[in-house]
Design a protein around this motif. Sequence first.
Motif, PDB file in Angstrom:
ATOM      1  N   LEU A 173      27.249  57.474   7.784  1.00  0.00           N
ATOM      2  CA  LEU A 173      28.471  57.309   8.563  1.00  0.00           C
ATOM      3  C   LEU A 173      29.217  56.021   8.248  1.00  0.00           C
ATOM      4  CD1 LEU A 173      27.359  58.514  12.112  1.00  0.00           C
ATOM      5  CD2 LEU A 173      28.780  59.732  10.464  1.00  0.00           C
ATOM      6  N   GLY A 174      28.526  55.045   7.647  1.00  0.00           N
ATOM      7  CA  GLY A 174      29.190  53.783   7.347  1.00  0.00           C
ATOM      8  C   GLY A 174      29.689  53.113   8.615  1.00  0.00           C
ATOM      9  N   ASP A 175      30.941  52.653   8.607  1.00  0.00           N
ATOM     10  CA  ASP A 175      31.514  51.964   9.767  1.00  0.00           C
ATOM     11  C   ASP A 175      31.941  52.911  10.880  1.00  0.00           C
ATOM     12  OD1 ASP A 175      31.136  49.496   8.674  1.00  0.00           O
ATOM     13  OD2 ASP A 175      33.162  49.311   7.871  1.00  0.00           O
ATOM     14  N   GLU A 176      31.807  54.217  10.672  1.00  0.00           N
ATOM     15  CA  GLU A 176      32.278  55.170  11.671  1.00  0.00           C
ATOM     16  C   GLU A 176      31.534  55.027  12.993  1.00  0.00           C
ATOM     17  OE1 GLU A 176      32.900  59.998  12.057  1.00  0.00           O
ATOM     18  OE2 GLU A 176      32.780  59.077  10.074  1.00  0.00           O
ATOM     19  N   TYR A 177      30.277  54.546  12.942  1.00  0.00           N
ATOM     20  CA  TYR A 177      29.498  54.403  14.163  1.00  0.00           C
ATOM     21  C   TYR A 177      30.129  53.402  15.114  1.00  0.00           C
ATOM     22  CZ  TYR A 177      27.728  49.804  12.872  1.00  0.00           C
ATOM     23  OH  TYR A 177      27.637  48.478  12.567  1.00  0.00           O
ATOM     24  N   LYS A 178      30.956  52.486  14.609  1.00  0.00           N
ATOM     25  CA  LYS A 178      31.498  51.415  15.446  1.00  0.00           C
ATOM     26  C   LYS A 178      32.398  51.940  16.550  1.00  0.00           C
ATOM     27  CE  LYS A 178      31.259  47.782  11.933  1.00  0.00           C
ATOM     28  NZ  LYS A 178      32.028  46.810  11.124  1.00  0.00           N
ATOM     29  N   TRP A 179      33.060  53.076  16.325  1.00  0.00           N
ATOM     30  CA  TRP A 179      33.948  53.614  17.357  1.00  0.00           C
ATOM     31  C   TRP A 179      33.355  54.824  18.075  1.00  0.00           C
ATOM     32  CZ3 TRP A 179      35.439  58.676  17.047  1.00  0.00           C
ATOM     33  CH2 TRP A 179      35.369  59.310  15.788  1.00  0.00           C
ATOM     34  N   ARG A 180      32.371  55.462  17.478  1.00  0.00           N
ATOM     35  CA  ARG A 180      31.864  56.703  18.070  1.00  0.00           C
ATOM     36  C   ARG A 180      31.224  56.490  19.434  1.00  0.00           C
ATOM     37  NH1 ARG A 180      29.129  61.290  14.445  1.00  0.00           N
ATOM     38  NH2 ARG A 180      30.750  61.668  12.897  1.00  0.00           N
ATOM     39  N   GLY A 181      30.466  55.419  19.581  1.00  0.00           N
ATOM     40  CA  GLY A 181      29.812  55.167  20.857  1.00  0.00           C
ATOM     41  C   GLY A 181      30.805  54.999  21.990  1.00  0.00           C
ATOM     42  N   MET A 182      31.881  54.242  21.751  1.00  0.00           N
ATOM     43  CA  MET A 182      32.868  54.044  22.800  1.00  0.00           C
ATOM     44  C   MET A 182      33.686  55.305  23.040  1.00  0.00           C
ATOM     45  SD  MET A 182      34.065  52.424  25.202  1.00  0.00           S
ATOM     46  CE  MET A 182      32.897  51.091  25.005  1.00  0.00           C
ATOM     47  N   GLN A 210      23.961  68.810  15.824  1.00  0.00           N
ATOM     48  CA  GLN A 210      24.958  67.961  15.183  1.00  0.00           C
ATOM     49  C   GLN A 210      26.350  68.108  15.797  1.00  0.00           C
ATOM     50  OE1 GLN A 210      24.426  65.792  12.530  1.00  0.00           O
ATOM     51  NE2 GLN A 210      22.245  66.191  12.683  1.00  0.00           N
ATOM     52  N   PHE A 211      26.496  68.956  16.808  1.00  0.00           N
ATOM     53  CA  PHE A 211      27.824  69.283  17.323  1.00  0.00           C
ATOM     54  C   PHE A 211      28.192  68.477  18.562  1.00  0.00           C
ATOM     55  CE2 PHE A 211      26.441  73.011  14.944  1.00  0.00           C
ATOM     56  CZ  PHE A 211      27.543  73.257  14.154  1.00  0.00           C
ATOM     57  N   ASP A 212      29.494  68.162  18.652  1.00  0.00           N
ATOM     58  CA  ASP A 212      30.134  67.535  19.806  1.00  0.00           C
ATOM     59  C   ASP A 212      29.705  66.067  19.975  1.00  0.00           C
ATOM     60  OD1 ASP A 212      30.998  66.864  22.610  1.00  0.00           O
ATOM     61  OD2 ASP A 212      31.589  68.962  22.598  1.00  0.00           O
ATOM     62  N   LEU A 213      30.696  65.206  20.131  1.00  0.00           N
ATOM     63  CA  LEU A 213      30.456  63.779  20.282  1.00  0.00           C
ATOM     64  C   LEU A 213      29.680  63.451  21.550  1.00  0.00           C
ATOM     65  CD1 LEU A 213      31.340  61.163  18.682  1.00  0.00           C
ATOM     66  CD2 LEU A 213      33.031  60.848  20.494  1.00  0.00           C
ATOM     67  N   MET A 214      29.660  64.362  22.526  1.00  0.00           N
ATOM     68  CA  MET A 214      28.904  64.116  23.738  1.00  0.00           C
ATOM     69  C   MET A 214      27.430  64.424  23.552  1.00  0.00           C
ATOM     70  SD  MET A 214      31.349  62.848  25.283  1.00  0.00           S
ATOM     71  CE  MET A 214      30.480  62.379  26.781  1.00  0.00           C
ATOM     72  N   GLY A 215      27.044  64.876  22.351  1.00  0.00           N
ATOM     73  CA  GLY A 215      25.639  64.961  21.992  1.00  0.00           C
ATOM     74  C   GLY A 215      25.168  63.563  21.633  1.00  0.00           C
ATOM     75  N   VAL A 216      24.568  63.382  20.490  1.00  0.00           N
ATOM     76  CA  VAL A 216      24.164  62.052  20.043  1.00  0.00           C
ATOM     77  C   VAL A 216      25.274  61.520  19.148  1.00  0.00           C
ATOM     78  CG1 VAL A 216      22.418  60.695  18.861  1.00  0.00           C
ATOM     79  CG2 VAL A 216      21.743  62.675  20.214  1.00  0.00           C
ATOM     80  N   PRO A 217      26.128  60.644  19.667  1.00  0.00           N
ATOM     81  CA  PRO A 217      27.383  60.319  18.992  1.00  0.00           C
ATOM     82  C   PRO A 217      27.256  59.643  17.646  1.00  0.00           C
ATOM     83  CG  PRO A 217      26.999  58.834  20.837  1.00  0.00           C
ATOM     84  CD  PRO A 217      25.986  59.933  20.945  1.00  0.00           C
ATOM     85  N   GLN A 218      26.225  58.820  17.454  1.00  0.00           N
ATOM     86  CA  GLN A 218      26.157  58.094  16.196  1.00  0.00           C
ATOM     87  C   GLN A 218      25.701  58.948  15.027  1.00  0.00           C
ATOM     88  OE1 GLN A 218      25.311  56.846  19.063  1.00  0.00           O
ATOM     89  NE2 GLN A 218      26.193  54.811  19.260  1.00  0.00           N
ATOM     90  N   TYR A 219      25.090  60.105  15.286  1.00  0.00           N
ATOM     91  CA  TYR A 219      24.486  60.881  14.211  1.00  0.00           C
ATOM     92  C   TYR A 219      25.173  62.202  13.896  1.00  0.00           C
ATOM     93  CZ  TYR A 219      20.547  57.662  14.594  1.00  0.00           C
ATOM     94  OH  TYR A 219      19.763  56.547  14.618  1.00  0.00           O
ATOM     95  N   GLY A 220      25.838  62.805  14.838  1.00  0.00           N
ATOM     96  CA  GLY A 220      26.352  64.151  14.652  1.00  0.00           C
ATOM     97  C   GLY A 220      27.336  64.281  13.511  1.00  0.00           C
ATOM     98  N   LYS A 221      27.152  65.306  12.709  1.00  0.00           N
ATOM     99  CA  LYS A 221      28.043  65.541  11.571  1.00  0.00           C
ATOM    100  C   LYS A 221      29.287  66.343  11.963  1.00  0.00           C
ATOM    101  CE  LYS A 221      24.452  65.362   8.009  1.00  0.00           C
ATOM    102  NZ  LYS A 221      23.782  66.104   6.894  1.00  0.00           N
ATOM    103  N   ALA A 222      29.278  66.920  13.155  1.00  0.00           N
ATOM    104  CA  ALA A 222      30.424  67.717  13.614  1.00  0.00           C
ATOM    105  C   ALA A 222      30.817  67.245  15.010  1.00  0.00           C
ATOM    106  CB  ALA A 222      30.080  69.206  13.615  1.00  0.00           C
ATOM    107  N   PRO A 223      31.441  66.067  15.135  1.00  0.00           N
ATOM    108  CA  PRO A 223      31.695  65.467  16.446  1.00  0.00           C
ATOM    109  C   PRO A 223      32.862  66.067  17.224  1.00  0.00           C
ATOM    110  CG  PRO A 223      32.610  64.073  14.736  1.00  0.00           C
ATOM    111  CD  PRO A 223      31.866  65.179  14.032  1.00  0.00           C
ATOM    112  N   GLU A 224      33.624  66.987  16.636  1.00  0.00           N
ATOM    113  CA  GLU A 224      34.736  67.567  17.385  1.00  0.00           C
ATOM    114  C   GLU A 224      34.203  68.245  18.648  1.00  0.00           C
ATOM    115  OE1 GLU A 224      38.187  68.958  16.179  1.00  0.00           O
ATOM    116  OE2 GLU A 224      38.336  67.759  14.348  1.00  0.00           O
ATOM    117  N   PHE A 225      34.939  68.094  19.738  1.00  0.00           N
ATOM    118  CA  PHE A 225      34.498  68.652  21.012  1.00  0.00           C
ATOM    119  C   PHE A 225      34.394  70.175  20.937  1.00  0.00           C
ATOM    120  CE2 PHE A 225      36.325  65.010  23.814  1.00  0.00           C
ATOM    121  CZ  PHE A 225      35.202  64.247  23.561  1.00  0.00           C
TER     122      PHE A 225
END
Length: 306
Positions: A173-182, A210-225
Amino acid sequence: MVSTGFPNTSDLYGKSEIKVLGLYADFSDLKGIEAPSSDYPQITSSIDRFYDAMSYGQIKIKWTIPDKYFHTNREVGFYKFSLKALNEKLPGYENVFKFPQDVINAADPEIDFSKFDALIIFTPPQATDAEIGDVSPGDLQGEIGYKSNEGLVRNIRTYVGSWRSPAWASASLGDEYKWRGMAHELGHIFGLPDYYMLDFVNRSDSYVGQFDLMGVPQYGKAPEFFAWSRWLLGWLPDKQVVCNNIANATIQLTPIEISSGRTKFVVIPLSNHEAIGIESRRSLGFDTRIGRESEGVLVYRIDTSK
């Protein structure tokens, strides 16, 4: 199975603009080094893009973030930002709940909190888990009732410890984790629950993979709600939902990642509180990490009694 609160009781439901106050706070023994303006733009801009896509352009976040640190005048160790202390109720564990009020008190002379829908508290970005701990107080207003001079301060989330640590992030994910948690925490403010096991020992165990950001946000490959999440938030209109006891039917689904199109969600009732949800997931938008080989129809069970 997706378990979720229903109906949505968030006080932000139906709003087209959310006014968010961001406050940077530090401690007597852990001071902020660089100005907040050197840190937050990469977080807030990504969150803005994410929620613009999830809401199909129906929600805008208006940020107000003073370019300074507000001082709690306590050592960081006082707050016991520790999962172990919180879970085992070790001496002083309740101090973690004093942190938001201390920050509000420090900012109160300068800020009119009544002008905002939500409060996000940031801590020094250079701080590591070893320095600041590994737990976030999150939204505790229901238990504590944090107040400013103007009254109750609602919808409080914090951004500390592990939320900023690469140890929680997938290397891919690189730097993407920095915003996913918030962005995940803002999902709670909008009215969504966690889609993962609420067990700090098994904190990476997700009910939705891997689905939905409300799962485990830092790891999911498909974060769309999920389509369900978007409908619950009022962003997916009823005209794009088919809800029926379907015995035999052919329905063409528009991928959930696309803002236009027709039917995006099929709901098959099982009882007065359970249903099967069906949607199409493609390697589009924020879901491009799933790859073409993982595209297709996503089917899940919804239980509104949980």
